[in-house]
Every structure is written in C-alpha cells, then in structure tokens.
Design a protein around this motif. Structure first.
Motif, PDB file in Angstrom:
ATOM      1  N   UNK A  26      -5.043  -3.167   4.206  1.00 44.93           N
ATOM      2  CA  UNK A  26      -5.748  -2.765   5.321  1.00 44.93           C
ATOM      3  C   UNK A  26      -4.563  -2.590   6.674  1.00 44.93           C
ATOM      4  N   UNK A  27      -3.001  -3.044   6.193  1.00 46.93           N
ATOM      5  CA  UNK A  27      -2.133  -2.646   7.224  1.00 46.93           C
ATOM      6  C   UNK A  27      -1.227  -1.795   6.215  1.00 46.93           C
ATOM      7  N   UNK A  28      -1.618  -0.688   7.110  1.00 42.95           N
ATOM      8  CA  UNK A  28      -0.744   0.570   6.343  1.00 42.95           C
ATOM      9  C   UNK A  28       1.343  -0.024   6.041  1.00 42.95           C
ATOM     10  N   UNK A  29       2.274  -0.680   6.695  1.00 51.23           N
ATOM     11  CA  UNK A  29       2.617  -0.549   6.359  1.00 51.23           C
ATOM     12  C   UNK A  29       3.499  -2.249   6.881  1.00 51.23           C
ATOM     13  N   UNK A  30       2.769  -3.242   6.218  1.00 51.63           N
ATOM     14  CA  UNK A  30       3.007  -4.513   6.244  1.00 51.63           C
ATOM     15  C   UNK A  30       4.258  -5.111   6.288  1.00 51.63           C
ATOM     16  N   UNK A  31       4.796  -5.782   7.144  1.00 52.46           N
ATOM     17  CA  UNK A  31       6.271  -6.619   6.565  1.00 52.46           C
ATOM     18  C   UNK A  31       6.181  -6.974   5.047  1.00 52.46           C
ATOM     19  N   UNK A  32       7.844  -6.698   4.937  1.00 49.92           N
ATOM     20  CA  UNK A  32       7.890  -7.050   3.127  1.00 49.92           C
ATOM     21  C   UNK A  32       8.887  -7.835   3.096  1.00 49.92           C
ATOM     22  N   UNK A  33       9.333  -8.772   2.387  1.00 48.05           N
ATOM     23  CA  UNK A  33      11.246  -8.875   1.843  1.00 48.05           C
ATOM     24  C   UNK A  33      11.334  -7.687   1.308  1.00 48.05           C
TER      25      UNK A  33
END
Length: 495
Positions: free
Chosen positions: A485-492
């Motif tokens: 539901x977050x378009x650009x989530x924090x990612x490794x």
C-alpha cells in the motif's frame, strides 16, 4: 560500464530507428483523447453490430499495448489505460500502408493512440476498428510475461512501475488509497475539524516513543530530527485557540521493517479541545464505519479468509483484562516489581534494563502474548503510566492513564488519549523519560521546554488520537503487507 542488451532490447532499438525514419518522434507528442476503455464499453452497451454500423460511434483512446497478435495485413491488439483494457482491430486497407508500416514497428509495452469506430467481434467483444494509429512512446525494455506470478515479491516493490503495469490489483490499491484519504478528510471536516500542516524538521525528540532519523541543517549548523509524531505541534495550536485540528502527514522512525512497519509512514493525528478519551472512542468507531462505507458501500468488508463488521460497536476492555484472558495472570492483584520480573522470565519475556516498575512488565505481556485475543475490532484502554508520558492519569488509579489503542486482527491501528495538559505533571513525565534514556531507552522523549512553556499559557482539557493510514489502507484493500500500500517502500539493496 556498458550495459549488455538482450536480443529483444536490440530489436526494439532497431524499431526505434525505423520509427524515426518514418518521420515520427519515437517518444511522441501531446495526444487528445475523447474516451477511455471504460467509456468505450459503456457506449457499446446493449448495442448490436448492425446498430453500430448504422449509427457509427467514433472514439479516440490511448494506452499501453498489453497483447499483440499480428496477422500479416491485419492485427488485434489490446490497450490498457487506468480504467481497464480495450481490444483494437487494425487493417492495412483501413489505415493505409504508411500508417500500417508505423504500426508494424509496435511491440507489447508501447504507448499508442487510436482513433476509430466501435464494433463487436464474432464473440461479442467490444472492439475499436482502428481508422488511425498514432505512435506515442516506444518501450525499449520488454514487459515480463508473468510479473504477477513472480515468486520474488521484492522485485514487485523494487520496480513498482512494472508492478502497476502488470498487476491490476496493485493499480487498484494505488488508486483506492487517495479515495481513503479523501474519505478521512470528509469525515473530519464534517465534524468541524480543521486540517493543518506542521514542520517535519523538529529540534526536540518527542510526541512518541521511537528512534529517530537525524539530519543536519547547514545554515543553522544544527541537527534536527525528522518528526516521529505530529503531536506536540498540534497541541501548541490548541493552546493558540484552534479547538479542533488534525494533520495527515508523513512520520519517520529509524526502526525495523516488516509486513506492518516501514521507516516512513502516514498517519492522521487529531485533537479536540474540551474532549476526552470517550470522545475519541466515539470518533474512532465512526471513523472506521465512515471509511468502510465510502470505499466498499458497506461496513462488512472482506479481510484475509473472513469478514469484519466495522459497523458494530468495538469491544472495550482494559489492558489488565486482556492480559488475564491471554495468560491467566492478574496484574490487578498487588505485585512487587521483583515478582513481576519473575513472571516475565518464567513466560519468556526479556526484561529491559531500564524497566523499573510493574507497568513496564504488564505492557510487555500485552505486547507479546495477546494478539490472538484481539482478532475482532477491540479498543484496549487503561495503559500503565510508564509507557504513556503525554496522557492524563486515571482519577481512580493514578498508576494507569486515560489511553486506548484500537486493534483489529491483532494489529494496532490507532492510539488515543485524554491529553495531559498540566505543565507541572508534564515536566515530571519528561524527567522520567530522561532517566529512562540514561538507562538505555533509545526511544525515550527529550525535555521539551518550549512545549512546557506553551502549556503554562493553558491548554484546554483535550481528547487526542493518532491513526495509521497505511494500515488502514491495508485493511480496506485486504492487503497483507504494508509494502503493498506504499508505492515506494524502503527496500534493501538488490543483490
């Protein structure tokens, strides 16, 4: 480093050159549309082919090619826009050799425009018979064939733009989220609350228990925190006479990531002067009901493998009652800190070194042992004072506070208070937080002298609540991860 192109990518670049040779800009110009895929289907509804031939309906649409079947001098292709898919049929003897030559340079993924008449195929599918084909944007990379079925879901989040192209469910969530936020604003506005904006950069850590992100302001040569809550600023507005305020805003917490947590997330915080915890309880139940009706048209919504009725009154129980149900331990009985520590260790709960009273142990039992008892919508109230530094004490038991959290399916959605407006009591709470910080609590609040000064001018008795909007969107769209539901989530970083 030179990037090695695949065979498909080289073929697309060859077509790029062919498009240019035809005198067409491979990356297009403005294109005027008259219709969408949805309105085309609406216009064709209940009409026969004979009617469509007798009274032609001309349309102009644009979208991305998702399916392509070339058959020499004719072809079928499917365009996708925000409203859905529409089939198109193109023939060389209809559009002409030059226009058809341009079409032959097309690939799945290209963005194009078509102008034509509505027709029905032999199977009854609504189709646009193309009279003019317009190339708009060449896609230089091919779309994945089965993106929705990828086992590596990390790739969906990392390349969200491809996910939105290929996965209609993801696109639906992305377009439903703003509708949910509009519904929240409509609900609050209808009750006389005023939406405001406050600063993201904060000189003092406060308003919640969380580890912050720290940044540096060069002109002031001073460190600032990215806010972990909007609470303190909104309360200052109450002091200033804004009696009913709310803010929908981004918060930042330098903590772990999982299916329920992202380091940056969106909340609504709302404060009502001359109110208390019961006003927030009423607001909370009405909030879920209103949003569900706006999104689903009903308060009964699907969630995981069952349904939830958000129109019914939520269960209202104390933290002590829930812990007793889950563990059989009754924290209402007299208990020393040493006895509580032993109970914690006997039940596999790690005791933090800065804990120094029973309230911390009770809260730990609740957080670690009670999820299964919070499946139905439940409001849990009467929190220990140790974990509620900004909340009024209960009149009958000053070891607890007038605070509740709302849970659905074991997940916390919101946090509400009868707000502390006594500056002397507030100073003592801040001092206790400073002691906890000395003992190793990285999430403890700092002393906020400016807020204490504001309280000395007088803040009305107030009810306040904060709700997580990302989790609300998960609930309303039946999504199982906050990254959905977050378009650009924090990612490794990808390997």
């Amino acid at each position: 480093m030179e990037v090695k192109l695949t065979d498909q990518e080289r073929a697309r670049r060859d077509k790029l050159a062919r498009i240019s040779a035809l005198g067409v800009d491979p990356f297009g110009q403005k294109f005027e549309r008259t219709d969408t895929s949805a309105t085309v289907k609406e216009k064709a509804q209940d009409k026969t082919n004979e009617q469509l031939e007798a009274e032609p309906i001309n349309v102009i649409v644009a979208g991305r090619i998702m399916l392509l079947r070339k058959m020499g001098k004719a072809a079928f292709f499917t365009l996708r826009d925000l409203t859905g898919d529409i089939q198109c049929y193109i023939r060389i003897d209809t559009v002409g050799e030059e226009n058809y030559a341009l079409f032959k340079c097309s690939d799945v993924g290209d963005i194009v425009g078509v102008e034509g008449r509505i027709m029905l195929t032999d199977t009854g599918e609504v189709t646009i018979r193309v009279g003019k084909y317009t190339h708009l944007t060449k896609a230089l990379k091919p779309l994945p064939e089965k993106f929705h079925g990828l086992t590596d879901v990390e790739e969906r989040y990392r390349h969200r733009y491809v996910d939105l192209i290929m996965n209609k469910d993801s696109l639906k969530v992305a377009t439903t989220r703003p509708k949910i936020i509009r519904a929240i604003q409509e609900y609050c506005d209808s009750l006389g609350f005023v939406e405001v904006e406050t600063s993201v950069l904060q000189p003092i850590l406060g308003g919640a228990a969380a580890r912050p992100f720290v940044t540096h302001h060069n002109a002031l040569d001073k460190d600032f925190y990215l806010r972990i809550a909007t609470e303190i600023s909104l309360k200052k507005l109450l002091v200033g006479g804004m009696e009913k305020v709310y803010e929908i805003g981004r918060l930042f917490r330098n903590e772990g990531m999982d299916t329920k947590h992202n380091p940056e997330f969106t909340t609504i915080e709302l404060y009502q002067a001359y109110g208390d915890l019961q006003d927030m309880r009423k607001w909370c139940e009405g909030f879920f009901k209103f949003v569900a009706l706006k999104v689903h048209g009903t308060t009964v919504i699907p969630y995981k493998d069952r349904t939830l009725d958000l129109g019914k009154p939520f269960r209202y129980a104390t933290m002590i009652e829930i812990v007793k149900e889950a563990t059989g331990i009754d924290f209402a009985l007299p208990m020393t800190f040493e006895e509580a520590v032993k109970l914690a260790k006997d039940n596999g709960i790690e005791v933090e070194k800065h804990w120094n009273s029973v309230g911390y142990i009770l809260n730990a039992f609740f957080e670690e042992k009670c999820d299964d008892y919070l499946r139905e919508p439940t409001i849990v109230h009467s929190y220990p004072i140790e974990v509620s530094p900004l909340t009024k004490k209960e009149k009958d038991n000053p070891m607890f506070t007038e605070r509740f959290e709302v849970f659905i399916d074991g997940v916390e959605y919101g946090n509400a208070y009868s707000e502390l407006n006594d500056p002397l009591d507030q100073k003592e709470r801040f001092e206790a937080q400073l002691e906890a910080k000395k003992l190793g609590d990285d999430e403890a609040s700092e002393m906020d002298d400016d807020f204490l000064e504001a309280l000395q001018y007088g803040m009305p008795p107030t009810g306040g609540i904060g709700m997580g909007i990302d989790r609300l969107v998960m609930l309303m769209t039946n999504s199982q991860s906050i990254r959905d539901v977050i378009l650009f989530p924090c990612m490794k970083d990808s390997k």
